[in-house]
Design a protein around this motif. Structure first.
Motif, PDB file in Angstrom:
ATOM      1  N   GLU A   1       0.842  -1.191   0.000  1.00 28.93           N
ATOM      2  CA  GLU A   1       0.000   0.000   0.000  1.00 28.93           C
ATOM      3  C   GLU A   1       0.881   1.246   0.000  1.00 28.93           C
ATOM      4  OE1 GLU A   1      -3.870   1.747   2.423  1.00 28.93           O
ATOM      5  OE2 GLU A   1      -2.355   0.595   3.506  1.00 28.93           O
ATOM      6  N   SER A   2       0.630   2.120  -0.934  1.00 31.40           N
ATOM      7  CA  SER A   2       1.372   3.375  -1.025  1.00 31.40           C
ATOM      8  C   SER A   2       0.386   4.531  -0.957  1.00 31.40           C
ATOM      9  CB  SER A   2       2.170   3.433  -2.328  1.00 31.40           C
ATOM     10  OG  SER A   2       1.316   3.321  -3.447  1.00 31.40           O
ATOM     11  N   CYS A   3       0.743   5.527  -0.167  1.00 31.75           N
ATOM     12  CA  CYS A   3      -0.144   6.663   0.046  1.00 31.75           C
ATOM     13  C   CYS A   3       0.558   7.955  -0.359  1.00 31.75           C
ATOM     14  CB  CYS A   3      -0.575   6.750   1.514  1.00 31.75           C
ATOM     15  SG  CYS A   3      -1.507   5.292   2.100  1.00 31.75           S
ATOM     16  N   THR A   4      -0.230   8.889  -0.866  1.00 29.79           N
ATOM     17  CA  THR A   4       0.308  10.193  -1.233  1.00 29.79           C
ATOM     18  C   THR A   4       0.433  11.055   0.027  1.00 29.79           C
ATOM     19  OG1 THR A   4      -1.906  11.057  -1.650  1.00 29.79           O
ATOM     20  CG2 THR A   4      -0.730  10.059  -3.508  1.00 29.79           C
TER      21      THR A   4
ATOM     22  N   THR B   1      -6.515  15.162   1.972  1.00 35.19           N
ATOM     23  CA  THR B   1      -6.586  14.683   0.585  1.00 35.19           C
ATOM     24  C   THR B   1      -5.673  13.483   0.335  1.00 35.19           C
ATOM     25  OG1 THR B   1      -4.851  16.241  -0.063  1.00 35.19           O
ATOM     26  CG2 THR B   1      -7.147  16.993  -0.228  1.00 35.19           C
ATOM     27  N   GLN B   2      -5.311  12.761   1.368  1.00 32.85           N
ATOM     28  CA  GLN B   2      -4.406  11.628   1.197  1.00 32.85           C
ATOM     29  C   GLN B   2      -5.094  10.514   0.408  1.00 32.85           C
ATOM     30  OE1 GLN B   2      -3.342   9.492   4.770  1.00 32.85           O
ATOM     31  NE2 GLN B   2      -1.244   9.240   4.042  1.00 32.85           N
ATOM     32  N   THR B   3      -4.383   9.970  -0.559  1.00 30.92           N
ATOM     33  CA  THR B   3      -4.902   8.885  -1.404  1.00 30.92           C
ATOM     34  C   THR B   3      -3.987   7.685  -1.266  1.00 30.92           C
ATOM     35  OG1 THR B   3      -5.785  10.493  -2.970  1.00 30.92           O
ATOM     36  CG2 THR B   3      -5.564   8.208  -3.725  1.00 30.92           C
ATOM     37  N   CYS B   4      -4.558   6.527  -0.987  1.00 29.25           N
ATOM     38  CA  CYS B   4      -3.797   5.282  -0.822  1.00 29.25           C
ATOM     39  C   CYS B   4      -4.157   4.311  -1.937  1.00 29.25           C
ATOM     40  CB  CYS B   4      -4.070   4.643   0.532  1.00 29.25           C
ATOM     41  SG  CYS B   4      -3.522   5.651   1.947  1.00 29.25           S
ATOM     42  N   VAL B   5      -3.137   3.680  -2.479  1.00 33.68           N
ATOM     43  CA  VAL B   5      -3.304   2.713  -3.568  1.00 33.68           C
ATOM     44  C   VAL B   5      -2.636   1.416  -3.167  1.00 33.68           C
ATOM     45  CG1 VAL B   5      -2.870   2.212  -5.992  1.00 33.68           C
ATOM     46  CG2 VAL B   5      -3.353   4.562  -5.271  1.00 33.68           C
ATOM     47  N   THR B   6      -3.324   0.315  -3.353  1.00 37.39           N
ATOM     48  CA  THR B   6      -2.782  -1.012  -3.036  1.00 37.39           C
ATOM     49  C   THR B   6      -2.352  -1.696  -4.332  1.00 37.39           C
ATOM     50  OG1 THR B   6      -4.211  -1.198  -1.097  1.00 37.39           O
ATOM     51  CG2 THR B   6      -3.240  -3.237  -1.957  1.00 37.39           C
TER      52      THR B   6
END
Length: 339
Positions: A46-49, A54-59
């Motif tokens: 999982e990587s997060c901005t 407004t934090q966005t996390c992408v797995t």
């Protein structure tokens, strides 16, 4: 000699041969039928901005090597039979090239291109090394005694130089604005690029091998000439034999065991040609079987080595050397039985 005494003399050599020759050969033979691969595992990362509101996390799903308890990457070895040999030989592609009659397409396969160069290099340099070495030996043997010492010293200089250093020295004479290239350009009035095409590089490598190895043949032949029966030579002179006839019917038959010995050594050494490819940097145009094995063992971007393919290439190289040596070994065996 008693058996215990004989065993005491032979045992150290046998033990060293088993450790440094037999054991590695068995290991390479075993590795050519097995494939060792790194064990990978699939994990979700999982990587997060940056930011809070407004934090966005992408797995993402990624594959990575499995690390064992000892901290090393885990590997698994499986039996693959002749798969490694098929990967090296590429029989389907080679058969298609032969059916189309396209030699260029066949030689574009790394193994067959390397085999072509290795055989050409070995079979062309063999008679040249023997001929040049014999010519030097005859010249020195017939020279005045006062100049034999300096002549022998000068003749041995190419053999003393380290192979890679010698190859680099000749390359520097021709590459770019090398001394000899500049002389040829000034004489011809044209730009000359000796390393821009494969056939010129191959000629330079052939020249270097003959220049480097001929002194070895010279030393062997010169020693053999000292044992030629002088009575036989004098009888041939009295019978009216010319210099060429004496060489053909007296000297060469006397040196034939030495010729076979030099041929055996040269075939085994030339078939494993490697220094010339490195020294002349001919990988883009000409490669040898030994260099192909080295290339398989060179780690890729992920740090992996093609050990299985390298082992298969080494075994194929060894088979080729044995095939080339069979005629000479049979000749030696027949001479031994006859004597």
């Amino acid at each position: 000699m008693k058996f215990r005494t004989f065993a005491a003399f032979v045992a150290p050599s046998l033990i060293l041969m088993l450790i440094f020759i037999a054991a590695p050969l068995v290991s390479v033979f075993w590795q050519s039928f097995h494939l060792t691969q790194t064990v990978f595992e699939t994990v979700e990362v999982e990587s997060c901005t940056p930011g809070f509101v407004t934090q966005t996390c992408v797995t993402e799903t990624q594959s990575r090597p499995v690390i064992g308890e000892d901290g090393e990457v885990e590997t698994v070895t499986s039996f693959v039979g002749l798969q490694s040999y098929g990967t090296v030989l590429e029989p389907d592609r080679a058969g298609q090239a032969l059916s189309n009659g396209s030699i260029t397409e066949l030689l574009s396969i790394p193994f067959w291109g390397a085999l072509r160069f290795t055989l050409t290099f070995t079979l062309i340099t063999l008679p040249l090394v023997i001929g040049v070495g014999l010519a030097i030996a005859l010249s020195v043997n017939n020279a005045v005694k006062s100049i034999r010492g300096p002549a022998i010293f000068i003749s041995l200089l190419p053999f003393i130089i380290t192979p890679v250093i010698g190859a680099l020295s000749i390359r520097w004479l021709f590459v770019g604005d090398g001394i000899l290239t500049a002389l040829m350009e000034s004489w011809s009035g044209q730009d000359i690029a000796m390393f821009a095409q494969g056939w010129t590089i191959e000629i330079l490598m052939l020249f270097y091998r003959v220049w480097h190895v001929a002194p070895f043949a010279f030393v062997i032949f010169y020693a053999g000439l000292q044992t030629v029966n002088q009575d036989t030579l004098e009888s041939a002179i009295i019978d009216g034999a010319s210099r060429f006839e004496r060489l053909r019917f007296v000297v060469i038959p006397h040196l034939m065991p030495l010729i076979i010995f030099i041929a055996l050594i040269h075939l085994m050494d030339s078939y494993r040609v490697f220094e010339e490819v490195i020294g002349f940097r001919s990988e883009a145009h000409r490669i040898s079987l030994q260099w192909l094995t080295f290339d398989y063992l060179t780690p890729d971007d992920a740090g992996n080595r093609s050990i299985s393919r390298a082992s298969a290439s080494s075994m194929l190289t060894m088979i080729g050397i044995v095939i080339l040596l069979i005629p000479l070994l049979r000749r030696t065996w027949r001479d031994h039985r006859g004597s």
